[in-house]
Design an enzyme around this catalytic site. Structure first.
Site, PDB file in Angstrom:
ATOM      1  N   ARG A 190      -9.688  -4.211  -1.696  1.00 58.03           N
ATOM      2  CA  ARG A 190     -10.633  -4.032  -2.821  1.00 58.03           C
ATOM      3  C   ARG A 190     -12.000  -4.659  -2.542  1.00 58.03           C
ATOM      4  O   ARG A 190     -12.778  -4.909  -3.458  1.00 58.03           O
ATOM      5  CB  ARG A 190     -10.061  -4.606  -4.132  1.00 58.03           C
ATOM      6  CG  ARG A 190      -8.804  -3.867  -4.636  1.00 58.03           C
ATOM      7  CD  ARG A 190      -9.095  -2.399  -4.861  1.00 58.03           C
ATOM      8  NE  ARG A 190      -8.007  -1.673  -5.482  1.00 58.03           N
ATOM      9  CZ  ARG A 190      -7.052  -1.014  -4.811  1.00 58.03           C
ATOM     10  NH1 ARG A 190      -7.051  -1.048  -3.485  1.00 58.03           N
ATOM     11  NH2 ARG A 190      -6.126  -0.349  -5.451  1.00 58.03           N
ATOM     12  N   LEU A 191     -12.289  -4.924  -1.282  1.00 58.59           N
ATOM     13  CA  LEU A 191     -13.613  -5.436  -0.916  1.00 58.59           C
ATOM     14  C   LEU A 191     -14.513  -4.244  -0.586  1.00 58.59           C
ATOM     15  O   LEU A 191     -14.907  -4.017   0.556  1.00 58.59           O
ATOM     16  CB  LEU A 191     -13.499  -6.407   0.271  1.00 58.59           C
ATOM     17  CG  LEU A 191     -12.645  -7.648   0.009  1.00 58.59           C
ATOM     18  CD1 LEU A 191     -12.576  -8.522   1.253  1.00 58.59           C
ATOM     19  CD2 LEU A 191     -13.192  -8.437  -1.181  1.00 58.59           C
TER      20      LEU A 191
END
Length: 217
Positions: A190-191
């Site tokens: 989720r970066l």
């Protein structure tokens, strides 16, 4: 499986500032070309969000028909709900959801009506069936049955069978002149990578003057 358990990793690569083009329109065209080459379904489909007089947002999908430094163009019935809302509040947003290649583009800007010449040029390039459909549908009005719409279409098809179809006075296009263009690339854990280009309002009559910043995912 419960909804909260549905998730996946984004693994198709990141986006770095050094990879961005200086002009976001050029960057958009690159991504659009890649979306087309990836054979995405409806790569030109975009959500356009408007707001009514009560502050209620509305969203719907339209098709992008051209793009350049001056903005993003789509066409519609000028009597439609979206057109009436744009007339009252020309501030809109666009969203391109290219899920398969783990990308999104979000645009904010102002909707401006196209000229009669621009409308005519595009309308005359459309398939005849689409031209007839523009006449047949009073977009956003209530219908008691689909048969009424189909009957009107067949009536007009017969009427225009042997000649050119004139452009309806209630049909035309809008150009969304962008104020900001954000590029989102999915990332692992989720970066995600997000970059937003913002028009530099201090520079007059220079469509290539943009500032760019990275945003936290």
């Amino acid at each position: 499986m419960e909804l909260k358990d549905i998730r996946r990793e984004y693994t198709k690569g990141g986006l770095r500032r050094k990879d961005l083009k200086a002009n976001p329109i050029d960057q958009f065209n690159l991504w659009l070309e890649q979306a087309v080459k990836a054979e995405l379904a409806d790569p030109t489909a975009m959500t356009i969000a408007t707001v009514d007089e009560h502050g209620q947002p509305f969203q719907r999908i339209v098709l992008l028909k051209s793009v350049g430094d001056s903005g993003f163009v789509f066409y519609t019935n000028l009597g439609s709900r979206k057109a009436h809302q744009i007339e009252a509040n020309s501030k809109v947003s666009l969203h391109f959801p290219w899920h398969t290649i783990e990308r999104q583009v979000h645009i904010t800007g102002t909707a401006v009506k196209l000229s009669a010449i621009e409308n005519m040029k595009y309308f005359s390039s459309r398939p005849k069936e689409s031209q007839i459909a523009a006449w047949a549908s009073k977009q956003s009005s209530r219908l008691s049955a689909r048969g009424l719409l189909e009957g009107k279409y067949l009536e007009l098809k017969q009427k225009f069978a042997n000649g050119d179809i004139p452009i309806p006075s209630f049909w035309g296009g809008f150009r969304i002149v962008p104020d900001s263009i954000e590029f989102w690339q999915g990332g692992e854990h989720r970066l995600h990578d997000r970059f937003i280009f913002t028009k530099d309002s201090s520079v007059v009559k220079d469509e290539s003057s943009w500032s760019v910043e990275r945003l936290a995912p």
